[in-house]
Design a protein around this motif. Structure first.
Motif, mmCIF file in Angstrom:
data_model
loop_
_atom_site.group_PDB
_atom_site.id
_atom_site.type_symbol
_atom_site.label_atom_id
_atom_site.label_comp_id
_atom_site.label_asym_id
_atom_site.label_seq_id
_atom_site.Cartn_x
_atom_site.Cartn_y
_atom_site.Cartn_z
ATOM 1 N N SER A 11 0.851 -1.391 -0.048
ATOM 2 C CA SER A 11 -0.110 -0.037 0.058
ATOM 3 C C SER A 11 0.810 1.242 0.039
ATOM 4 O O SER A 11 0.256 2.305 -0.134
ATOM 5 C CB SER A 11 -0.901 0.064 1.136
ATOM 6 N N ASN A 12 2.155 1.300 0.188
ATOM 7 C CA ASN A 12 3.179 2.200 0.533
ATOM 8 C C ASN A 12 3.777 2.481 -0.962
ATOM 9 O O ASN A 12 4.618 1.593 -1.252
ATOM 10 C CB ASN A 12 4.094 2.235 1.613
ATOM 11 N N LYS A 13 3.574 3.424 -1.711
ATOM 12 C CA LYS A 13 4.247 3.573 -3.182
ATOM 13 C C LYS A 13 4.970 4.968 -2.879
ATOM 14 O O LYS A 13 5.031 5.651 -4.154
ATOM 15 C CB LYS A 13 3.335 3.410 -4.210
ATOM 16 N N ARG A 14 5.268 5.715 -1.776
ATOM 17 C CA ARG A 14 5.628 6.957 -1.572
ATOM 18 C C ARG A 14 6.866 6.887 -2.072
ATOM 19 O O ARG A 14 7.908 6.140 -1.815
ATOM 20 C CB ARG A 14 5.699 7.428 -0.320
ATOM 21 N N ASP A 15 7.600 7.924 -2.603
ATOM 22 C CA ASP A 15 9.030 8.449 -2.824
ATOM 23 C C ASP A 15 9.571 9.358 -2.158
ATOM 24 O O ASP A 15 10.857 9.823 -2.131
ATOM 25 C CB ASP A 15 9.318 8.647 -4.319
ATOM 26 N N ASP A 16 8.972 9.651 -0.900
ATOM 27 C CA ASP A 16 9.706 10.644 -0.099
ATOM 28 C C ASP A 16 10.265 10.156 1.333
ATOM 29 O O ASP A 16 10.384 8.823 1.036
ATOM 30 C CB ASP A 16 8.493 11.882 0.416
ATOM 31 N N GLU A 17 10.429 10.546 2.383
ATOM 32 C CA GLU A 17 10.900 10.027 3.387
ATOM 33 C C GLU A 17 10.178 8.800 4.064
ATOM 34 O O GLU A 17 10.537 8.415 5.354
ATOM 35 C CB GLU A 17 11.746 10.884 4.307
ATOM 36 N N TYR A 18 8.921 8.912 3.996
ATOM 37 C CA TYR A 18 7.992 8.004 4.380
ATOM 38 C C TYR A 18 7.670 6.848 3.300
ATOM 39 O O TYR A 18 6.900 6.011 3.633
ATOM 40 C CB TYR A 18 6.406 8.498 4.660
ATOM 41 N N GLY A 19 8.343 6.697 2.359
ATOM 42 C CA GLY A 19 8.304 5.812 1.478
ATOM 43 C C GLY A 19 8.964 4.312 1.401
ATOM 44 O O GLY A 19 9.546 4.171 2.632
ATOM 45 N N THR A 20 9.058 3.505 0.453
ATOM 46 C CA THR A 20 9.522 2.442 0.457
ATOM 47 C C THR A 20 10.597 2.034 0.139
ATOM 48 O O THR A 20 11.161 0.695 -0.193
ATOM 49 C CB THR A 20 8.297 1.109 -0.084
ATOM 50 N N GLN A 21 11.631 2.989 0.112
ATOM 51 C CA GLN A 21 13.109 2.791 -0.439
ATOM 52 C C GLN A 21 13.731 1.913 0.400
ATOM 53 O O GLN A 21 14.435 1.154 -0.141
ATOM 54 C CB GLN A 21 13.715 4.084 -0.725
ATOM 55 N N ASN A 22 13.374 2.145 1.649
ATOM 56 C CA ASN A 22 14.121 1.198 2.655
ATOM 57 C C ASN A 22 13.386 1.155 3.978
ATOM 58 O O ASN A 22 12.283 1.698 4.020
ATOM 59 C CB ASN A 22 15.394 1.929 2.926
ATOM 60 N N LEU A 23 13.801 0.257 4.879
ATOM 61 C CA LEU A 23 13.038 0.041 6.002
ATOM 62 C C LEU A 23 12.789 1.185 6.987
ATOM 63 O O LEU A 23 11.903 1.211 7.461
ATOM 64 C CB LEU A 23 13.711 -1.099 6.694
ATOM 65 N N GLU A 24 13.899 1.932 6.882
ATOM 66 C CA GLU A 24 13.762 3.135 7.734
ATOM 67 C C GLU A 24 12.722 4.018 7.471
ATOM 68 O O GLU A 24 11.934 4.602 8.159
ATOM 69 C CB GLU A 24 15.165 3.626 7.676
ATOM 70 N N ASN A 25 12.780 4.370 6.328
ATOM 71 C CA ASN A 25 11.475 5.228 5.585
ATOM 72 C C ASN A 25 10.198 4.455 5.968
ATOM 73 O O ASN A 25 9.125 5.344 6.327
ATOM 74 C CB ASN A 25 11.602 5.543 4.164
ATOM 75 N N ARG A 26 10.104 3.354 5.551
ATOM 76 C CA ARG A 26 8.713 2.604 5.811
ATOM 77 C C ARG A 26 8.258 2.706 7.294
ATOM 78 O O ARG A 26 7.099 2.521 7.544
ATOM 79 C CB ARG A 26 8.798 1.112 5.426
ATOM 80 N N SER A 27 9.436 2.718 8.245
ATOM 81 C CA SER A 27 8.982 2.423 9.633
ATOM 82 C C SER A 27 8.746 3.956 10.172
ATOM 83 O O SER A 27 8.332 4.281 11.306
ATOM 84 C CB SER A 27 10.220 1.933 10.340
ATOM 85 N N ARG A 28 9.091 4.906 9.288
ATOM 86 C CA ARG A 28 9.122 6.545 9.972
ATOM 87 C C ARG A 28 7.938 6.861 10.402
ATOM 88 O O ARG A 28 7.761 7.287 11.366
ATOM 89 C CB ARG A 28 9.641 7.213 8.946
ATOM 90 N N PHE A 29 6.608 6.579 9.768
ATOM 91 C CA PHE A 29 5.547 7.074 10.282
ATOM 92 C C PHE A 29 5.087 6.495 11.904
ATOM 93 O O PHE A 29 4.809 7.108 12.793
ATOM 94 C CB PHE A 29 4.277 6.707 9.202
ATOM 95 N N GLY A 30 5.264 4.836 11.747
ATOM 96 C CA GLY A 30 4.879 4.221 12.913
ATOM 97 C C GLY A 30 5.827 4.728 14.273
ATOM 98 O O GLY A 30 5.375 5.074 15.136
ATOM 99 N N MET A 31 7.247 5.125 13.809
ATOM 100 C CA MET A 31 7.944 5.443 14.651
ATOM 101 C C MET A 31 7.807 6.916 15.324
ATOM 102 O O MET A 31 7.786 7.257 16.538
ATOM 103 C CB MET A 31 9.461 5.448 14.111
ATOM 104 N N GLU A 32 7.342 7.705 14.265
ATOM 105 C CA GLU A 32 7.033 9.005 14.742
ATOM 106 C C GLU A 32 5.975 9.253 15.588
ATOM 107 O O GLU A 32 5.501 10.018 16.300
ATOM 108 C CB GLU A 32 6.788 9.974 13.566
ATOM 109 N N VAL A 33 4.762 8.230 15.257
ATOM 110 C CA VAL A 33 3.429 8.135 16.019
ATOM 111 C C VAL A 33 3.998 7.748 17.547
ATOM 112 O O VAL A 33 3.385 8.499 18.588
ATOM 113 C CB VAL A 33 2.654 6.999 15.530
#
Ligand SMILES: Cc1cc2nc3c(=O)[nH]c(=O)nc-3n(C[C@H](O)[C@H](O)[C@H](O)COP(=O)(O)O)c2cc1C
Length: 394
Positions: A188-210
């Motif tokens: 479901s995540n196709k973003r290319d910004d820092e919340y995107g799926t380029q790497n695990l860190e970015n995919r995790s970012r939203f959850g981590m920030e919450v």
């Protein structure tokens, strides 16, 4: 009467990392009864239901409270999105705590699955744009960074309200495809910004920030022993495709634990006997999901197994790869499950249901309106019992 020898491990006390001692290993797992008001207020029926289950388990988690109006999944679910909800939530916390249990409120945002928001506003949000056909043709709006910040603030504010309402903790759910999970998932995540799926860190970012935002509120405003729980689905697959693997999930949890002091991780998914679901892909294929999670995370965070635990033997089995065992639907029709087991009366445990028991079980008359079918996916209650529950709102 005494607890039968073989079930005694279930009645060993357990200490959460914050020092909270739990009398036994059972947890009343989150489940919406869909009996609040349409505006999201807790009702008298919600309170009676909770009070009847106050002695069901030493740790209790409410059903999903939605943290903003675009995150609502259940039509008659309850809200924690505004201070006006605090009064009702206070009463709910009191009802749950009546017999000494710790009461946790579950904070959720259903993202693109927020079907009530879709009905009300014609709009749902997710990490990326999607055009969907069901239940009506609609577009999932990609969350802008401003919207992301807004939702994170809503999580923080909801935590503040939970503290004010007198809950002993909050549980952030990323399970069963709620918004946080959809950011982590490559489906479901196709973003290319820092919340995107380029790497695990970015995919995790939203959850981590919450989690970081929630932790900050707890540090500042909650009592020392306030509990922070996390609920997650350890693997996401679709046929041969992987949204994320269990290895990714463990990595995600390690990142979460860097920013937040979580006191338990509840694993959840859909299907029968979820507590012994096996991994579908990757190097752990075929192994028990909970065993893999437990092997990697035990000692760092207590693990709670959930899903399909509907008998004392299954509870015992689930405890092999978990510290705590959560039950949702079994406690609808048998709130005295744990008490009976403790007293050595396991033969008296009865998950059946007939309408004459409605008052004794304090099940709201129109409980589970439109959502009884959710029970079919888990199947902890028999088909016959589900049929009886279906009749409630007819
Ligand atoms: C009617 C119904 C409502 C539910 N509501 C929630 C909820 O609000 N939050 C949540 O995390 N899970 C919810 N679930 C999922 C349950 O917590 C649980 O994962 C599922 O019922 C399987 O566990 P069980 O076999 O113990 O019932 C719900 C399930 C059902 C059947």
């Amino acid at each position: 009467m005494k607890t039968s020898e073989q079930y005694r491990p279930l009645f060993k006390t357990f200490n959460l990392p914050n020092g909270t001692e739990l009398d036994n290993r059972f947890v009343l797992s989150p489940m919406i009864t869909n009996s609040s008001t349409m505006e999201g207020y807790v009702t008298r029926e919600d309170l009676a239901y909770a009070e009847r289950r106050a002695g069901s388990a030493p740790l209790q988690i409410t059903g999903a409270a939605y943290i903003e109006e675009y995150g609502q999944l259940f039509e008659y679910g309850f809200s924690i999105d505004d201070d006006r909800n605090i009064e009702g939530l206070k009463q709910l916390a009191q009802a749950m705590k009546k017999d000494g249990a710790k009461a946790i409120v579950q904070l959720t945002h259903a993202g693109r699955f927020a079907k009530i928001s879709l009905k009300d506003f014609g709009v749902v949000y997710g990490p990326s744009k999607m055009n969907l056909k069901s239940p009506v043709e609609h577009t999932v709006l990609p969350m802008t960074k401003r919207k992301i910040r807004h939702v994170i603030t809503q999580y923080a504010d909801a935590t503040r309200r939970a503290i004010k309402a007198g809950f002993d903790g909050v549980e952030i759910s990323s399970a069963q495809r709620l918004l946080i999970q959809t950011f982590f998932s490559t489906f479901s995540n196709k973003r290319d910004d820092e919340y995107g799926t380029q790497n695990l860190e970015n995919r995790s970012r939203f959850g981590m920030e919450v989690m970081e935002a929630v932790q900050k509120v707890i540090d500042k405003e909650a009592p020392q022993d306030f509990i922070l729980g996390f609920r997650g689905t350890p693997e996401e697959t679709r046929g041969n495709e992987i949204g994320y693997s269990v290895e990714d999930f463990i990595d995600f949890m390690n990142r979460i634990m860097e920013v937040a002091n979580i006191h338990y991780l509840a694993t959840a998914s859909w299907g029968k006997n979820i507590y012994k679901q096996t991994i579908r892909h990757g190097k752990y294929k075929g192994e028990f999901m909970n065993r893999v999670v437990y092997d990697h995370l035990a000692g760092q965070v207590p693990i709670m197994a959930t899903g399909g635990i509907n008998s004392p033997d299954k509870a015992l089995e689930a405890l092999e790869f978990a510290d705590l065992v959560g039950m949702s639907t079994p406690l609808v029709t048998e709130p005295d499950f744990v008490t009976k087991l403790k007293d050595g009366q396991e033969n008296q445990i009865n998950l059946g249901f007939s309408p004459e028991e409605l008052a004794d079980l304090a099940i709201p008359e129109r409980a589970f309106k439109d959502i009884v079918e959710l029970m079919d996916f888990g199947g902890s209650l028999s088909e016959e019992t589900r049929q009886e529950l279906r009749k409630l709102y007819k």
